[in-house]
Design a protein around this motif. Structure first.
Motif, short mmCIF file in Angstrom:
data_model
loop_
_atom_site.label_atom_id
_atom_site.label_comp_id
_atom_site.label_asym_id
_atom_site.label_seq_id
_atom_site.Cartn_x
_atom_site.Cartn_y
_atom_site.Cartn_z
N THR A 253 73.80 42.91 -9.71
CA THR A 253 75.05 43.51 -9.25
C THR A 253 74.98 43.81 -7.75
N HIS A 254 76.13 43.72 -7.08
CA HIS A 254 76.19 43.83 -5.62
C HIS A 254 77.05 45.02 -5.20
N SER A 255 76.50 45.85 -4.31
CA SER A 255 77.11 47.07 -3.78
C SER A 255 77.07 48.20 -4.81
N LEU A 256 77.50 49.38 -4.37
CA LEU A 256 77.53 50.58 -5.22
C LEU A 256 78.91 51.20 -5.18
N TYR A 257 79.13 52.17 -6.07
CA TYR A 257 80.34 53.00 -6.10
C TYR A 257 81.60 52.19 -6.38
N LEU A 258 81.48 51.14 -7.16
CA LEU A 258 82.62 50.31 -7.48
C LEU A 258 82.75 50.13 -8.99
N PHE A 259 83.91 49.69 -9.42
CA PHE A 259 84.22 49.56 -10.84
C PHE A 259 83.21 48.67 -11.56
N HIS A 260 82.85 47.56 -10.96
CA HIS A 260 81.95 46.64 -11.65
C HIS A 260 80.55 47.22 -11.85
N ASN A 261 80.14 48.19 -10.98
CA ASN A 261 78.85 48.84 -11.18
C ASN A 261 78.85 49.68 -12.46
N LEU A 262 79.93 50.45 -12.63
CA LEU A 262 80.07 51.25 -13.84
C LEU A 262 79.97 50.39 -15.09
N VAL A 263 80.74 49.30 -15.12
CA VAL A 263 80.86 48.49 -16.32
C VAL A 263 79.59 47.66 -16.57
#
Length: 400
Positions: free
Chosen positions: A96-106
């Motif tokens: 996964t790429h970057s933090l604090y985004l929707f795709h990180n949660l999911v």
């Protein structure tokens, strides 16, 4: 291996992360792995003209786009969430790429649910300068999911040693590895003829080009650059500042105000985003590349300038500064307009030194930043993680 990468967006306007993931995944696909990217069709205020849900292929990599939804700043896409739930169990590893985004949660949630190892790539968000911004909103997301993601990740992926050092206070001693971004050396093998870029902009005839080639953004140090350029304009009246890059957040209006206040309007050229042959032309015709960022996770544009033989002047907050300095491919200065002006003036006065730096820069990039080499190293990191995960599962099964 079956490898899934998840990123919020791939539109060119988002700069380094979108470009880096394409090189990274292509290098893995060329090594025989089945590589997929899940992302959204987000493109600033609009959307990319791409098929949704259905797979498309580029350079051996499968890409699936899902519709962006409100709130867009979070990269929200329930179509992406549903697809991650359905497909994550089919992969050996998720990146996964970057933090604090929707795709990180999911993606973090479903990787843990299905026992699939996952890697988190912070993309500089754990640099203290960026970490402190919007702290209230980030604190909520950390409590809801991001701290859990980091603690239970199989590893964190950093692109420089500097990034790993800066992130250490916020990673709970989680395991990490360093694999840099890279470039496709073949793209820079044949460059446009000298003068191609100047032909497009007659005002550059006979001028020395000082090039800023990046997104127009608060963290890029454009305030430092404009002030420093103002300080050298009398010493180097033939210098012309070229600002090339997308302006996603209308930050350029503020930069133009600074330029107007210092009466530099006739010495600064804004080109907007440049790509393809025009990009190669400006990178190789520049007399000096400058990037005085307050925070820069890697700085792929620095590597692109170096492979074109252009000397660079960067701040000591651009995380590859140690490597650039060690290989004498450019100069490094603190985020201070006086120091930047001093180094800028010195380099513009010494063409022989700039030529030498340009040659050293090309050698440096060719040796360390080819995607082919990086693919090999990343493959090894994946194998270690997958084997470790399997060993743990076997031990747990034996205990049960």
């Amino acid at each position: 291996m079956k490898i899934l990468h998840v990123i919020a967006n791939l539109a060119p306007r988002y700069g380094g992360p979108a470009k880096a993931i394409m090189g990274m995944t292509r290098s893995l696909a060329e090594r025989g792995h089945q590589v997929t990217i899940f992302t959204t069709n987000q493109d600033g205020p609009g959307t990319l003209d791409v098929p949704l849900y259905e797979p498309m292929h580029k350079d051996g990599v499968e890409i699936r786009y899902f519709p962006i939804q409100q709130p867009k700043f979070w990269g929200t896409s329930f179509g992406l969430a549903k697809a991650l739930e359905e497909h994550i169990p089919n992969y050996d590893i998720v990146h996964t790429h970057s933090l604090y985004l929707f795709h990180n949660l999911v993606s973090g949630h479903y990787c843990r649910k299905f026992g699939v190892p996952y890697i988190v790539r912070p993309h500089g968000t754990l640099d203290p300068y960026i970490y402190q911004r919007n702290r209230g909103r980030k604190r909520v997301m950390e409590w809801l999911f991001e701290h859990r993601n980091i603690k239970r990740a199989s590893a964190l992926h950093y692109t420089t040693e500097e990034e790993m050092i800066l992130a250490k206070p916020y990673t709970f001693d989680s395991q990490g590895f360093v694999v840099p971004n890279g470039v496709d050396l073949s793209e820079y093998k044949t460059l446009p003829p000298k003068g191609t870029f100047r032909e497009l902009y007659p005002e550059l005839a006979g001028k020395k080009i000082v090039l800023f080639f990046s997104r127009l953004n608060f963290k890029k140090g454009l305030d430092i650059l404009i002030e420093a350029f103002d300080k050298i304009k009398d010493v180097h009246p033939d210098a012309h500042l070229v600002i090339a890059g997308p302006d996603n957040e209308n930050y350029g209006s503020k930069v133009k105000e600074w330029i107007g206040e210092r009466h530099l309007t006739d010495k600064v050229l804004f080109t907007g985003m440049v790509t393809g042959q025009q990009k190669l032309a400006v990178l190789q015709e520049a007399d000096l590349f400058v990037l005085p960022s307050y925070s820069e996770n890697f700085g792929i544009s620095v590597i692109e300038a170096l492979i074109c033989g252009t000397p660079v002047l960067i701040s000591d907050k651009v995380n590859i500064w140690r490597e650039v300095a060690a290989h004498q491919a450019g100069r490094v200065a603190p985020c201070d307009s006086d120091q930047f002006a001093k180094e800028m003036a010195s380099l513009l006065s010494d063409l022989n030194l700039c030529e030498k730096m340009g040659e050293l820069g090309k050698q440096f990039v060719a040796e360390y930043y080819s995607w082919n080499q990086i693919g090999v190293v990343l493959e090894e990191e994946y194998k270690k993680i997958i084997n470790t995960t399997k060993s743990r599962m076997n031990v747990m099964e034996a205990v049960i």
